[in-house]
Design an enzyme around this catalytic site. Structure first.
Site, short mmCIF file in Angstrom:
data_model
loop_
_atom_site.label_atom_id
_atom_site.label_comp_id
_atom_site.label_asym_id
_atom_site.label_seq_id
_atom_site.Cartn_x
_atom_site.Cartn_y
_atom_site.Cartn_z
N THR A 25 36.26 53.90 35.99
CA THR A 25 36.39 54.33 37.34
C THR A 25 36.62 55.81 37.38
O THR A 25 37.73 56.34 37.02
CB THR A 25 37.66 53.52 38.03
OG1 THR A 25 37.45 52.25 37.79
CG2 THR A 25 37.79 53.82 39.43
N LYS B 274 43.78 49.21 15.00
CA LYS B 274 43.14 48.43 16.26
C LYS B 274 41.56 47.97 15.83
O LYS B 274 41.29 46.76 16.18
CB LYS B 274 43.16 49.30 17.63
CG LYS B 274 44.38 49.60 18.19
CD LYS B 274 44.19 50.19 19.72
CE LYS B 274 45.82 50.29 19.99
NZ LYS B 274 45.84 50.86 21.38
N PHE C 7 33.55 45.55 38.17
CA PHE C 7 34.57 45.09 39.32
C PHE C 7 35.25 43.99 38.65
O PHE C 7 35.79 43.13 39.63
CB PHE C 7 33.65 44.59 40.60
CG PHE C 7 32.97 45.71 41.08
CD1 PHE C 7 33.66 46.87 41.93
CD2 PHE C 7 31.67 46.03 40.87
CE1 PHE C 7 32.94 47.93 42.48
CE2 PHE C 7 30.91 47.15 41.52
CZ PHE C 7 31.64 48.11 42.30
N CYS D 119 44.91 49.42 38.11
CA CYS D 119 43.77 49.94 39.17
C CYS D 119 44.16 50.32 40.43
O CYS D 119 44.10 51.50 40.91
CB CYS D 119 42.54 48.62 39.25
SG CYS D 119 42.13 48.13 37.63
C1 UGA Z 1 41.10 44.97 40.67
C2 UGA Z 1 40.19 44.47 41.47
O1 UGA Z 1 40.47 43.27 42.08
C3 UGA Z 1 38.84 44.42 40.44
O2 UGA Z 1 37.65 44.05 41.33
C4 UGA Z 1 38.58 45.79 39.90
O3 UGA Z 1 37.37 45.47 39.15
C5 UGA Z 1 39.81 46.26 38.99
O4 UGA Z 1 40.82 46.17 39.91
C6 UGA Z 1 39.70 47.50 38.43
O5 UGA Z 1 39.30 48.60 39.21
O6 UGA Z 1 39.39 47.52 37.16
P1 UGA Z 1 43.10 43.69 39.08
O7 UGA Z 1 43.66 44.80 39.20
O8 UGA Z 1 42.65 43.30 37.78
O9 UGA Z 1 41.56 44.02 39.55
O10 UGA Z 1 43.60 42.44 39.77
P2 UGA Z 1 43.54 42.04 41.03
O11 UGA Z 1 43.42 40.41 41.18
O12 UGA Z 1 42.80 42.70 41.94
O13 UGA Z 1 45.17 42.15 41.75
C7 UGA Z 1 45.84 43.35 41.55
C8 UGA Z 1 47.15 43.44 42.30
O14 UGA Z 1 47.12 43.03 43.53
C9 UGA Z 1 48.04 42.42 41.74
O15 UGA Z 1 49.43 43.03 41.53
C10 UGA Z 1 48.20 41.14 42.52
O16 UGA Z 1 49.13 40.56 42.69
C11 UGA Z 1 48.06 41.93 44.16
N1 UGA Z 1 47.47 41.11 44.95
C12 UGA Z 1 46.34 40.71 44.95
C13 UGA Z 1 48.38 40.76 46.03
O17 UGA Z 1 49.53 41.39 46.21
N2 UGA Z 1 47.92 39.89 47.03
C14 UGA Z 1 46.64 39.42 47.26
O18 UGA Z 1 46.18 38.65 48.35
C15 UGA Z 1 45.86 39.74 46.01
#
Ligand code: UGA
Length: 431
Positions: free
Chosen positions: A122, A35, A153, A261
Site C-alpha cells: 500500500t 527467515k 485487498f 492496515c
Molecule cells: C484490512 C482490509 O479489510 C483488507 O481488505 C486489506 O487488504 C487489508 O486491511 C490491508 O490493507 O492489507 P485486515 O486489517 O487484515 O484487513 O483485517 P480486517 O478484517 O479488515 O479488520 C481490521 C480491524 O477492524 C480489526 O481490528 C477488526 O477487529 C476491526 N473491525 C472489523 C471492527 O472493529 N468491526 C468490524 O465490523 C470489522
C-alpha cells in the site's frame, strides 16, 4: 510465467503461495538469512490459516523458491511484485524507504526484454511514478520495464480465501503491455477487473481501507449513543445495514480497529491530504472515535471492577492471526498497567508476540480458564471462536467475581445474566 515477490509478509507470502499453486514458477526474495532458511523448510513465520499447508505443497512441487539473491530471481522473472512493508513514520506519513531500496535492487537485475514491476504494497499516490524513475535510472540498457499498481485487498486470518475470491482486481498502469501481463497472471481469479491509471489505483487502496475504517468508527460512534440511552447497537446496525445501499458488513461496534492496515492507512491518507491541501477532518474524526472507544472500555473497567486483578481474553487485533500491530489490546493493557492493575492474559496465537513487547509486565496463562483464575473481572478483547464456545460455568467457578466486560459482544446478555454473571458489553444494556 515466472513471478517474483520481494517480501514475505502477509501479502507477499500468501499471494506467492496462491500463484505458485496455480502453476507459476514463483520466487520470493527476503533479506534475513534465518527467515529464508525457515521458509525453505516450510515454516511460514506467521500464523495464517491454511498457509503452512499451501507453502509446503508448493515447495514440494518445486514451484516456490526462497532466496536472498536478487540476481537469482529477477533475471528470470516476467513480473516482480513489491510486497514490502510501508509502516507509519512518527508523523503518520508512510515510510517508503524499503520500497525504494528494493526497487533499486530489482532495477539493477532486470533481464534483457520486458519486465513488469508492480507495487502490491500500500503506497501513497505518486509512489509508482517514483518507482518507475528509479528503475529507469538503474536498469541495464538492454532491459525494458513498465510499472503497474496492483493493490492487494486480502485480510489477515482469511488471506488465502480472500486472494482466491477477490471482489475486484485493480490494475493501474500507463503500459498496455504491463496491464495485459498482470491480467494474464490473475486469470484464474474471479472478481471485477478495474483497469485504470496509476494514481487512481493507488488511491483506490487507501479509499477502500479508509471507507471500511469509517464504517467501523461510525458504528462505534452510534454504539456510544446506544450505551448512554439503553439502545442495542446490534439491532441498530443490523437494521441500518439491511438497507442495501449501506450493507451489513464492517458495522460491528467494539473496541475499534487495529492491525497493520487501517490505523496506518488512515494516518497516511491524512498525511497525504495535508501535503496536497485537502481537508482531512472526516478522517481525523475516524481516528479520534477509534481511540475514544478504547478509552471508553478502559473507563468501564475502572468504574465497575472492585479489585485490581484482571483476566484478559484475546490479544491479537482480530481472530485467526498472531498479529498484534496496533492491537487495541496493547493500548488497553498499557493503560490498565499504569493504573496498577495486575493482568493475566490468554490468546490462542498472539502470546509470544505480546511477550516480546510487554515481557513480564503481565502474566500469560496456558488456557482461558487459567487466565480467569481468581480474577476480579474478565475482559474480552478479541472474538476468537474458542472464547465463544467456552464453558461459562467453568469460567464462573474460576473467577473471583462473576463479571465480564466484553469489548467484542461475543455473548447474548440474557444468557450471561441467567448464568449469574454481571455482563457489561458494548453498545448494549449492562445486565
Ligand atoms: C484490512 C482490509 O479489510 C483488507 O481488505 C486489506 O487488504 C487489508 O486491511 C490491508 O490493507 O492489507 P485486515 O486489517 O487484515 O484487513 O483485517 P480486517 O478484517 O479488515 O479488520 C481490521 C480491524 O477492524 C480489526 O481490528 C477488526 O477487529 C476491526 N473491525 C472489523 C471492527 O472493529 N468491526 C468490524 O465490523 C470489522
Amino acid at each position: 510465467m515466472t513471478i517474483t515477490f520481494i517480501g514475505h509478509g502477509y501479502v507477499g507470502l500468501v499471494t506467492a503461495c496462491v500463484f505458485a499453486d496455480f502453476g507459476s514458477d514463483v520466487w520470493v526474495v527476503g533479506r534475513t538469512p534465518e527467515k529464508i532458511e525457515k521458509l525453505k523448510k516450510g515454516d511460514p513465520l506467521i500464523y495464517e490459516p491454511g498457509l503452512k499447508e499451501l507453502l509446503q505443497k508448493n515447495l514440494h512441487a518445486n514451484r516456490l523458491h526462497f532466496t536472498l539473491d536478487y540476481d537469482r530471481a529477477i533475471p528470470t522473472s516476467d513480473i516482480v511484485f513489491i510486497t514490502v512493508g510501508t509502516p507509519p513514520k512518527e508523523n503518520g506519513e508512510a515510510d517508503l524507504s524499503t520500497v525504494f531500496h528494493v526497487t533499486e535492487k530489482v532495477g539493477k537485475h532486470l533481464k534483457k526484454g520486458f519486465t513488469v514491476v508492480s507495487c502490491k504494497s500500500t503506497v501513497p499516490v505518486g509512489t509508482n511514478l517514483e518507482v518507475e524513475k528509479i528503475l529507469n535510472t538503474v536498469k541495464p540498457a538492454h532491459a525494458e520495464v513498465a510499472v503497474a499498481s496492483c493493490p492487494e485487498f486480502l485480510r489477515e486470518g482469511t488471506g488465502i480465501y480472500d486472494t482466491l475470491n477477490p471482489d475486484r482486481v485493480v490494475i493501474g498502469s500507463h503500459s498496455q503491455k504491463a496491464i495485459e501481463i498482470i491480467l494474464e497472471v490473475h486469470k484464474p481469479l474471479g472478481g471485477e477487473r478495474v483497469i485504470t491509471d496509476l494514481a487512481s489505483a493507488e488511491i483506490i487502496k487507501y479509499a477502500s481501507n479508509a471507507m471500511l475504517a469509517t464504517k467501523i468508527s461510525f458504528a462505534n460512534l452510534i454504539s456510544l449513543y446506544a450505551e448512554k440511552t439503553g439502545g442495542n447497537i446490534e439491532m441498530i446496525m443490523d437494521a441500518v445495514g439491511y438497507d442495501k445501499r449501506i450493507g451489513l458488513r464492517f458495522l460491528d461496534a467494539g473496541i475499534g480497529y487495529g492491525g497493520s492496515c487501517f490505523p496506518k492507512d488512515v494516518m497516511a491518507l491524512i498525511s497525504t491530504g495535508q501535503q496536497i491541501g485537502v481537508d482531512t477532518s472526516l478522517l481525523d474524526a475516524v481516528e479520534e472515535i477509534n481511540r475514544e472507544v478504547q478509552n471508553n472500555f478502559i473507563e468501564k473497567v475502572k468504574k465497575n471492577v472492585n479489585g485490581k486483578n484482571i483476566a484478559i481474553w484475546g490479544l491479537s487485533f482480530k481472530p485467526n492471526t498472531d498479529d498484534i500491530r496496533f492491537a487495541p489490546s496493547l493500548y488497553i493493557i498499557k493503560n490498565l498497567l499504569q493504573d496498577g492493575y495486575h493482568i493475566t492474559a490468554y490468546d490462542p496465537a498472539a502470546m509470544e508476540n505480546v511477550r516480546r513487547i510487554l515481557k513480564d509486565q503481565i502474566n500469560y496463562a496456558g488456557d482461558p480458564y487459567e487466565a480467569a483464575n481468581g480474577a476480579d473481572a474478565l475482559c474480552v478483547l478479541t472474538e476468537w471462536n474458542e472464547f465463544m464456545q467456552a464453558d461459562l460455568l467453568k469460567v464462573k467457578a474460576h473467577l473471583k467475581v462473576p463479571l465480564i466486560i466484553d469489548g467484542r459482544n461475543i455473548y447474548q446478555p440474557n444468557m450471561l445474566k441467567n448464568l449469574g454473571f454481571t455482563y457489561i458489553s458494548t453498545g448494549r444494556k449492562s445486565l
